[in-house]
Motif scaffolding. Structure first.
Motif, PDB file in Angstrom:
ATOM      1  N   GLY A   1      -8.042  10.560  -1.845  1.00 10.94           N
ATOM      2  CA  GLY A   1      -7.360  11.768  -2.300  1.00 10.94           C
ATOM      3  C   GLY A   1      -6.683  11.561  -3.643  1.00 10.94           C
ATOM      4  N   ILE A   2      -6.066  10.385  -3.823  1.00 10.21           N
ATOM      5  CA  ILE A   2      -5.443  10.059  -5.114  1.00 10.21           C
ATOM      6  C   ILE A   2      -6.492  10.042  -6.220  1.00 10.21           C
ATOM      7  N   VAL A   3      -7.624   9.398  -5.939  1.00  7.44           N
ATOM      8  CA  VAL A   3      -8.687   9.297  -6.942  1.00  7.44           C
ATOM      9  C   VAL A   3      -9.237  10.683  -7.282  1.00  7.44           C
TER      10      VAL A   3
ATOM     11  N   GLY B   1      -5.561   4.133  -7.407  1.00  5.82           N
ATOM     12  CA  GLY B   1      -6.171   4.580  -6.156  1.00  5.82           C
ATOM     13  C   GLY B   1      -7.445   3.814  -5.847  1.00  5.82           C
ATOM     14  N   LEU B   2      -8.241   3.545  -6.875  1.00  4.81           N
ATOM     15  CA  LEU B   2      -9.480   2.798  -6.671  1.00  4.81           C
ATOM     16  C   LEU B   2      -9.193   1.346  -6.286  1.00  4.81           C
ATOM     17  N   TYR B   3      -8.099   0.784  -6.787  1.00  8.13           N
ATOM     18  CA  TYR B   3      -7.765  -0.567  -6.351  1.00  8.13           C
ATOM     19  C   TYR B   3      -7.379  -0.589  -4.876  1.00  8.13           C
ATOM     20  N   LEU B   4      -6.668   0.434  -4.417  1.00  7.40           N
ATOM     21  CA  LEU B   4      -6.333   0.492  -2.991  1.00  7.40           C
ATOM     22  C   LEU B   4      -7.598   0.529  -2.144  1.00  7.40           C
ATOM     23  N   ILE B   5      -8.608   1.258  -2.606  1.00  4.36           N
ATOM     24  CA  ILE B   5      -9.882   1.310  -1.885  1.00  4.36           C
ATOM     25  C   ILE B   5     -10.553  -0.065  -1.925  1.00  4.36           C
TER      26      ILE B   5
ATOM     27  N   ARG C   1       0.820  -1.210   0.000  1.00  2.00           N
ATOM     28  CA  ARG C   1       0.000   0.000   0.000  1.00  2.00           C
ATOM     29  C   ARG C   1       0.857   1.265   0.000  1.00  2.00           C
ATOM     30  N   GLN C   2       1.844   1.310   0.873  1.00  2.00           N
ATOM     31  CA  GLN C   2       2.670   2.503   0.983  1.00  2.00           C
ATOM     32  C   GLN C   2       3.410   2.787  -0.319  1.00  2.00           C
ATOM     33  N   ARG C   3       3.921   1.731  -0.956  1.00  2.00           N
ATOM     34  CA  ARG C   3       4.687   1.927  -2.186  1.00  2.00           C
ATOM     35  C   ARG C   3       3.792   2.408  -3.320  1.00  2.00           C
ATOM     36  N   VAL C   4       2.579   1.876  -3.414  1.00  2.00           N
ATOM     37  CA  VAL C   4       1.669   2.318  -4.467  1.00  2.00           C
ATOM     38  C   VAL C   4       1.254   3.773  -4.244  1.00  2.00           C
ATOM     39  N   ILE C   5       0.989   4.139  -3.004  1.00  2.00           N
ATOM     40  CA  ILE C   5       0.628   5.533  -2.700  1.00  2.00           C
ATOM     41  C   ILE C   5       1.779   6.470  -3.075  1.00  2.00           C
ATOM     42  N   LEU C   6       3.002   6.077  -2.725  1.00  2.00           N
ATOM     43  CA  LEU C   6       4.158   6.907  -3.058  1.00  2.00           C
ATOM     44  C   LEU C   6       4.327   7.016  -4.570  1.00  2.00           C
ATOM     45  N   PHE C   7       4.165   5.905  -5.274  1.00  2.00           N
ATOM     46  CA  PHE C   7       4.278   5.906  -6.728  1.00  2.00           C
ATOM     47  C   PHE C   7       3.245   6.849  -7.352  1.00  2.00           C
ATOM     48  N   CYS C   8       2.007   6.762  -6.886  1.00  2.00           N
ATOM     49  CA  CYS C   8       0.953   7.636  -7.416  1.00  2.00           C
ATOM     50  C   CYS C   8       1.271   9.115  -7.155  1.00  2.00           C
ATOM     51  N   ALA C   9       1.750   9.415  -5.951  1.00  2.00           N
ATOM     52  CA  ALA C   9       2.053  10.799  -5.601  1.00  2.00           C
ATOM     53  C   ALA C   9       3.209  11.343  -6.439  1.00  2.00           C
ATOM     54  N   VAL C  10       4.277  10.555  -6.552  1.00  2.00           N
ATOM     55  CA  VAL C  10       5.445  11.017  -7.300  1.00  2.00           C
ATOM     56  C   VAL C  10       5.122  11.139  -8.783  1.00  2.00           C
ATOM     57  N   TRP C  11       4.364  10.183  -9.324  1.00  2.00           N
ATOM     58  CA  TRP C  11       4.009  10.251 -10.749  1.00  2.00           C
ATOM     59  C   TRP C  11       3.107  11.460 -11.021  1.00  2.00           C
TER      60      TRP C  11
END
Length: 430
Positions: free
Chosen positions: A296-298, A281-285, A239-249
């Motif tokens: 927030g990502i979505v 983001g929707l997959y994380l949800i 989860r943390q890595r995907v959130i970071l990837f989304c934010a940085v991208w």
């Protein structure tokens, strides 16, 4: 999307058709317009609440959720096939087909014998919005690739993508090339050398003519896969890595757009990135439940994504243009794509568990590949030579392309995909 085989790649998000991403037998994506496959995407290893038992996952997918190092609450463990996602993918593909057959000019006008606006005086206005099916494909692709790459080693992820994307794609290249070589077919074909380059799926960066107009979306998908593999799959998805990837991208794509640097724009895809990011983001949800960061990502990705869609597709009313799309209409369709995937992610469509939706999802990718250029030929034969009325020709062309997609799925994908996957994942013993 291009109007002719071999035309230059579009620079916009919505002007083509898309999906490669992807659902089919290996992903639920491009798809491209996402290339998604029944095996990868619609089967969710973790889903919030499922009223029905689903099919077992294919061996490549995890049967249970990966424990979250952050301690977030994972969803329930019962594997559930997200058949509604398959249905949404087919809907997006049909939107793109409606756009190519009745919502734009170009070679399709030659096939009809006149502008589609004359063939469909009222419907053409709505068909013109069908190109936004590409954005929906990309959101689905972000969801599916995040799901299919979770807990999977890089080699397996690579094998699943290659085996999913290439068999139907190779067949489509060969079929379209052969049909366009027929003496009675008036549409332009590409050179033999360029056709061979097209088999690599790297024709756009190399700068050669395209056999398939829709393949520009596959190039976007390939870049997404590469970024996701490098920054999420390789170090291990959590989860943390995907959130970071989304934010940085998200930040990197915005900076690339502001810097006006072609290389950064090529790699970070600011005009497409929001849709892939929103899907992740929707997959994380879907996997962990309601979460402020994921929502927030979505939300951020939707706000940016609708901007790019409007910027590329809106223009002031102008009678010299084929179509006019309102800002409200564009935003509404992009919002529909996000909302539909969100409802599926939250388990609101578990009741849509009909088996035919799995087949619908499997046909989406091959249908997407062949429908445009072969559709020109079929429309010309049915409408101009057999004198079938416009709406009858439209419906029959869709049905024939779906039948061809079924043939490709049954006799190409189902036979070649497992062989390619086994070959790429086999461990060689020295």
């Amino acid at each position: 999307m291009t109007a002719t085989a071999g035309a230059p790649a579009p620079s916009s998000t919505g002007q083509g058709g898309g999906p490669a991403d992807d659902a089919g037998k290996e992903s639920a994506d491009t798809g491209p317009i996402s290339a998604i496959s029944p095996a990868d995407s619609p089967v969710s290893p973790v889903s919030p609440a499922s009223p029905t038992a689903a099919r077992p996952l294919p061996p490549a997918l995890p049967q249970t959720p990966t424990p979250s190092p952050e301690g977030s609450r994972p969803s329930r463990n019962a594997p559930v096939r997200l058949r509604a996602l398959d249905g949404l993918r087919l809907l997006a593909a049909l939107m793109v087909a409606a756009y190519h057959y009745g919502g734009r000019g170009g070679e399709i006008s030659q096939a009809w014998g006149s502008s589609p606006r004359e063939q469909f005086p009222t419907a053409s206005t709505y068909f013109a919005y069908g190109c936004l099916g590409v954005q929906i494909f990309f959101v689905i692709s972000g969801f599916v690739i995040c799901m299919s790459g979770w807990g999977r080693p890089l080699r397996s992820f690579f094998a699943s993508r290659v085996s999913r994307l290439y068999p139907a794609y190779w067949a489509a290249i060969l079929i379209v090339t052969a049909v366009f070589a027929l003496p009675w077919v008036a549409f332009k074909s590409v050179s033999p050398s360029d056709t061979l380059v097209n088999l690599t799926m790297l024709q756009q960066p190399i700068g050669v003519d395209r056999v398939l107009g829709v393949c520009w979306t596959l190039w976007a998908e390939l870049r997404f896969y590469a970024l996701f593999a490098l920054f999420v799959v390789l170090p291990g998805a959590n989860r943390q890595r995907v959130i970071l990837f989304c934010a940085v991208w998200t930040l990197g794509a915005a900076l690339a757009d502001a810097a006006n640097q072609p290389f950064l724009e090529l790699v970070l895809m600011p005009q497409y990135a929001p849709y892939f990011i929103g899907g992740m983001g929707l997959y994380l949800i879907h996997r962990y439940g309601h979460d402020a960061l994921a929502w927030g990502i979505v939300g951020l990705s939707f706000l940016i994504g609708q901007h790019y869609a409007v910027a590329e597709l809106w223009h002031a009313p102008n009678p010299s243009f084929f179509s006019y799309r309102s800002t409200l209409g564009i935003v509404a369709i992009v919002a529909f794509g996000y909302l539909a995937v969100a409802l599926i992610a939250l388990g609101k469509f578990h009741w849509a568990n009909w088996r035919w939706l799995t087949l619908a999802g499997a046909l989406t990718y091959p249908f997407y590949l062949v429908h445009e250029h072969l559709g020109w030929v079929v429309v010309e034969v049915l409408h101009q030579k057999l004198n079938i009325p416009s709406y009858g020709t439209f419906a029959l062309t869709i049905l024939l392309m779906l039948f061809l997609a079924w043939l490709l799925y049954r006799f190409v994908e189902q036979r070649l995909t497992p062989v390619i996957k086994r070959s790429l994942t086999a461990v060689r013993v020295r």
